[in-house]
Structure formats: C-alpha cells, structure tokens
Design a protein around this motif. Structure first.
Motif, PDB file in Angstrom:
ATOM      1  N   GLY A 307      26.490 -11.302  19.517  1.00  0.00           N
ATOM      2  CA  GLY A 307      26.457 -12.707  19.126  1.00  0.00           C
ATOM      3  C   GLY A 307      26.652 -12.885  17.629  1.00  0.00           C
ATOM      4  O   GLY A 307      27.383 -13.784  17.177  1.00  0.00           O
ATOM      5  N   ILE A 308      26.022 -12.032  16.834  1.00  0.00           N
ATOM      6  CA  ILE A 308      26.199 -12.094  15.378  1.00  0.00           C
ATOM      7  C   ILE A 308      27.639 -11.754  15.002  1.00  0.00           C
ATOM      8  O   ILE A 308      28.214 -12.325  14.067  1.00  0.00           O
ATOM      9  CB  ILE A 308      25.216 -11.144  14.680  1.00  0.00           C
ATOM     10  N   ARG A 309      28.248 -10.820  15.754  1.00  0.00           N
ATOM     11  CA  ARG A 309      29.662 -10.493  15.500  1.00  0.00           C
ATOM     12  C   ARG A 309      30.544 -11.718  15.710  1.00  0.00           C
ATOM     13  O   ARG A 309      31.443 -12.007  14.915  1.00  0.00           O
ATOM     14  CB  ARG A 309      30.106  -9.357  16.426  1.00  0.00           C
ATOM     15  N   LEU A 311      29.632 -14.839  15.524  1.00  0.00           N
ATOM     16  CA  LEU A 311      29.347 -15.792  14.451  1.00  0.00           C
ATOM     17  C   LEU A 311      30.012 -15.363  13.152  1.00  0.00           C
ATOM     18  O   LEU A 311      30.602 -16.166  12.439  1.00  0.00           O
ATOM     19  CB  LEU A 311      27.833 -15.912  14.256  1.00  0.00           C
ATOM     20  N   GLY A 312      29.941 -14.065  12.858  1.00  0.00           N
ATOM     21  CA  GLY A 312      30.503 -13.552  11.609  1.00  0.00           C
ATOM     22  C   GLY A 312      32.010 -13.663  11.533  1.00  0.00           C
ATOM     23  O   GLY A 312      32.587 -13.660  10.433  1.00  0.00           O
ATOM     24  N   SER A 313      32.657 -13.797  12.672  1.00  0.00           N
ATOM     25  CA  SER A 313      34.115 -13.928  12.678  1.00  0.00           C
ATOM     26  C   SER A 313      34.574 -15.383  12.669  1.00  0.00           C
ATOM     27  O   SER A 313      35.777 -15.653  12.596  1.00  0.00           O
ATOM     28  CB  SER A 313      34.700 -13.226  13.912  1.00  0.00           C
ATOM     29  N   GLY A 314      33.626 -16.327  12.736  1.00  0.00           N
ATOM     30  CA  GLY A 314      33.973 -17.745  12.762  1.00  0.00           C
ATOM     31  C   GLY A 314      34.249 -18.293  11.373  1.00  0.00           C
ATOM     32  O   GLY A 314      33.921 -17.662  10.353  1.00  0.00           O
ATOM     33  N   PRO A 315      34.837 -19.486  11.287  1.00  0.00           N
ATOM     34  CA  PRO A 315      35.207 -20.065   9.988  1.00  0.00           C
ATOM     35  C   PRO A 315      34.020 -20.380   9.106  1.00  0.00           C
ATOM     36  O   PRO A 315      34.114 -20.301   7.876  1.00  0.00           O
ATOM     37  CB  PRO A 315      35.969 -21.341  10.377  1.00  0.00           C
ATOM     38  N   CYS A 316      32.870 -20.744   9.687  1.00  0.00           N
ATOM     39  CA  CYS A 316      31.715 -21.090   8.859  1.00  0.00           C
ATOM     40  C   CYS A 316      31.200 -19.873   8.105  1.00  0.00           C
ATOM     41  O   CYS A 316      30.704 -19.985   6.980  1.00  0.00           O
ATOM     42  CB  CYS A 316      30.598 -21.684   9.718  1.00  0.00           C
ATOM     43  N   ALA A 317      31.298 -18.686   8.722  1.00  0.00           N
ATOM     44  CA  ALA A 317      30.743 -17.485   8.117  1.00  0.00           C
ATOM     45  C   ALA A 317      31.444 -17.124   6.813  1.00  0.00           C
ATOM     46  O   ALA A 317      30.827 -16.632   5.871  1.00  0.00           O
ATOM     47  CB  ALA A 317      30.834 -16.318   9.096  1.00  0.00           C
ATOM     48  N   HIS A 318      32.732 -17.356   6.736  1.00  0.00           N
ATOM     49  CA  HIS A 318      33.481 -16.940   5.546  1.00  0.00           C
ATOM     50  C   HIS A 318      33.285 -17.896   4.382  1.00  0.00           C
ATOM     51  O   HIS A 318      33.305 -17.478   3.225  1.00  0.00           O
ATOM     52  CB  HIS A 318      34.966 -16.829   5.893  1.00  0.00           C
ATOM     53  N   ASP A 319      33.097 -19.188   4.659  1.00  0.00           N
ATOM     54  CA  ASP A 319      33.112 -20.169   3.579  1.00  0.00           C
ATOM     55  C   ASP A 319      31.839 -20.986   3.435  1.00  0.00           C
ATOM     56  O   ASP A 319      31.586 -21.537   2.355  1.00  0.00           O
ATOM     57  CB  ASP A 319      34.279 -21.155   3.785  1.00  0.00           C
ATOM     58  N   ARG A 320      31.025 -21.093   4.484  1.00  0.00           N
ATOM     59  CA  ARG A 320      29.944 -22.075   4.459  1.00  0.00           C
ATOM     60  C   ARG A 320      28.545 -21.483   4.619  1.00  0.00           C
ATOM     61  O   ARG A 320      27.612 -21.942   3.978  1.00  0.00           O
ATOM     62  CB  ARG A 320      30.155 -23.099   5.582  1.00  0.00           C
TER      63      ARG A 320
END
Length: 401
Positions: A307-309, A311-320
């Motif tokens: 689940g964390i993987r 989330l970590g690959s989603g757009p929010c993880a990189h910028d927000r």
C-alpha cells in the motif's frame, strides 16, 4: 518589544511630564502591548491613563486564559460594559469562576458586545441553553464559537444559537455529550457558511444527523467526529457527494468505517486529508487525491508495504505529501521507507511501535531525505544473563532520529 510601565515610580507631576513629552498616539501604541491585567492597573493611575488604558483599540481581542483562576463573571461583565462596543474576540477558556454567573455573563456580552465575532467558552461548564440563547440575541455577528466540554448544552441551545447567528463559520462542540441528531439538523439548516465543525466524543450522533450537516454545509473544510462510534460508511458517501472543499477529516475510534466508504470519498473528493484502513484505499488515494499533504494511518493494522508503494508512486508523493503517520502499523517494514525515498516534500514521518522498522532502514531513508524528522520507538532487546543469574536493566526510551 519590551515595555515596562511602573506608575508607582512617578509622581503626578512626573506623569504630567510624560504625557506632555510623548504624543497620545505613541502612548496608545505602548499601551497596546500590555496584557489585560496591566491595562486595568494602569487605568487606576490617573484620569489620562484611564482614558488610554480603556481605549477601545486595546480591547478588541482579549484572552483571559492565563488569568483563569482570578477571573469571575463580574470581571467579564465590567469589561463588556466598558469596552464592549469594540470587542471582537474573547477567550474565557477554562475560566471556571465565570460559571457561577454564566447566564449573567452571557447576558452582559449580549447587551454590550454586538460586534463580537469570536468567543471561546471551552470548559466553562456552567454554560447552559439559556446562556446560548442570550448570546445569540445580542451577538448576531458571531463567526466562531467554542463551547467544548459545556456538557449542559442540548439541542435547544444549539437551535437558539444557530437561528440568530447564520454567519457561523467555526463551531467547536467537543465533549458536548447531550447533543444528538436533532441538534445537527438545526446546524445543517441554519449554518450555510460553516467551515469547521468539531463533534469529538458527541457519542449520541449518528449518520442521520451528519448527513443533514453534509447537505446543508457545502463549505465545510474540517470535520472531527472522532469517538462517534455510531457513524458508518454512509457519512463518508455523504461527505464525498456534498462537501467538495473538505480537507481535514478526523475519524479516530469510528470502528464501523470501512474501505468501501473511504474509497467512495476518495473518488469524489480531490483535496481531502484522510484516515485510511487498508492497501485498497491507499490505491484510491494515490489515484484520486493528487493534493494530499497530511496522511494519518495510525493504528491501521492492515496497511502493508504494498500500500505504501502504491502511495509512493502517486502524484501527491512526489510534490505534495509532507507528513505521514504510520505508528502502530505492525505490517510495515523497511521496504515502506524505500518506497518513500522519492517523496521530496516529506517533512515528518511517525513510526512509533512499528516493530519491523529498523535503525538501518531509517538511516537509508535519511540519505535521500536528510532534513526529514523521524519519530520512532525501539524496544530494547532482552539482555543476556549476567554473572549470578541477574539481568541488567534497560530503560525504555523514545528517540528523535
């Protein structure tokens, strides 16, 4: 800026010199830095200082929390009479002495403070329905009211309040245990401007009342229903359909909420901060919530590294994403920390009681995010037996890495 005014040091002539040397505007500016107790003392020095100390510009915002043990109802009544026309914000939080004359206090505020917008009565436990009725009749401009832990208030008091104060934007009802769905129906019908609502531990409320809130309060941005054990996924569906501005949702100890409800909410609401349940919901959050900034997964015991993987690959993880709380998630391992290494905005991570997280995993995370604050707890290992059969004693500790 430090201001020291010691009127006892000045004779009347000396004071006159001070008043002549300094323009009134400057003296008034100095007085604006004084707390309410010092202002009251200065008001007793002379007629000129009395006018300066009681100038309305010094009494627009009053917080009596630091003096709560010394504040009685008559003090607030005197303040309202002398400066009420200017008063905009008043905090009586924890002033239990007000309780003996709570109704008289509220009557005085109602009579003399028509421009009052912010009022904090938290833990003033003698506040009743009649107190709220009095306030509402004279303070129609109220925007924020905190009556948390005022447990004598019922639906009748809420009805009287909201009918006369349609501009309410913040309503804090934490610990008002007598409130029920009918009270929420009054709020939903009369508070279209409501932005923040706290109903923590209001244990009588159900989906029926909260759905009324959702349908009537479309501007809602923050909702706390932690400890309201009767609510179900129906409220999550209602929030998703009616409250597009929702950003903060607190639902701790709401055991009937499931992935189905959170998934529905995630698909509709694009800007929410959410408490989630399992990996399936994390997938929905990663897809539908690109602006997610703060995520609490505390005590979500079914969350895994996968689940964390996602989330970590989603757009929010990189910028927000700035904060993620993973305390008491027993299935989380160092692999989750590897998945979070690309979250460049991540400022803080909570890892208390994540028994499969290691110091080495945290160290690797910090090589990629050197400024991140990691809150973790490591239980001590059982020490080997020492000579004589006794064991060494190790103290448990929490560390900031």
């Amino acid at each position: 800026m430090h201001v020291f005014l010691c009127p006892q040091m000045f004779s009347n002539n000396d004071e006159a010199v001070i008043n002549k040397k300094l323009p009134k505007e400057l003296l008034l500016r100095i007085f604006s830095f004084l707390d309410v107790v010092t202002l009251c003392r200065c008001a007793q020095v002379s007629r000129s200082w009395n006018l300066l100390a009681l100038d309305g510009s010094n009494w627009q915002r009053i917080d009596l929390f630091d003096f709560q043990r010394d504040i009685e109802g008559r003090v607030v009544e005197n303040i309202s009479k002398r400066c009420g026309g200017f008063l905009r914000k008043l905090s009586l939080r924890g002033c239990l002495g007000v309780g003996d004359s709570a109704l008289s206090t509220c009557n005085s505020l109602s009579k003399f403070c028509p421009k009052l917008k912010h009022l904090d009565l938290a833990s003033c436990t003698s506040i009743t329905n009649l107190s709220l009725k009095a306030l509402s009749e004279g303070c129609p401009l109220l925007e924020q009211l905190n009556i948390s832990w005022c447990d004598q208030v019922t639906k009748d008091g809420i009805q009287a309040l909201v009918r006369c104060c349609p501009g309410l934007k913040g309503l804090f009802l934490k610990g008002c245990t007598q409130l029920d769905d009918e009270a929420l129906q009054h709020i939903g019908a009369h508070c279209p401007e409501l932005v923040t609502l706290n109903l923590q531990t209001c244990s009588q409320i159900t989906d029926q009342g909260l759905i009324t809130i959702c349908r009537g309060c479309h501007r809602l941005q923050s909702l706390c229903v932690s400890g309201c054990a009767n609510i179900t996924d129906a409220i999550l569906n209602a929030l998703g359909q009616n409250c597009p501005r929702l950003r903060i949702l607190e639902v701790a100890r709401c055991s009937q909420l499931t992935d189905v409800g959170f998934t529905s909410l995630a698909r509709v609401s694009k800007q929410s901060h959410k408490h989630t349940i399992t990996d399936g919901t994390l997938i929905q959050l990663s897809i539908h919530c690109p602006r997610l900034q703060v995520l609490s997964l505390s005590h979500c015991e079914l969350i895994t590294d996968d689940g964390i993987r996602q989330l970590g690959s989603g757009p929010c993880a990189h910028d927000r994403l700035e904060v993620i709380e993973l305390d008491n998630c027993p299935l989380i391992t160092d692999a989750s920390l590897e998945h979070l290494k690309t979250c460049h905005s991540l400022d803080r991570i909570e890892l208390y009681d994540c028994q499969q997280i290691t110091r080495a995993g945290i160290k690797r995370l910090r090589t990629h995010l050197p400024n991140i604050k990691v809150h973790a707890y490591f239980a001590p290992v059982t020490p080997p037996p020492s000579v004589g059969g006794s064991r060494q004693r190790f103290c448990r500790c929490c560390i900031l890495l």
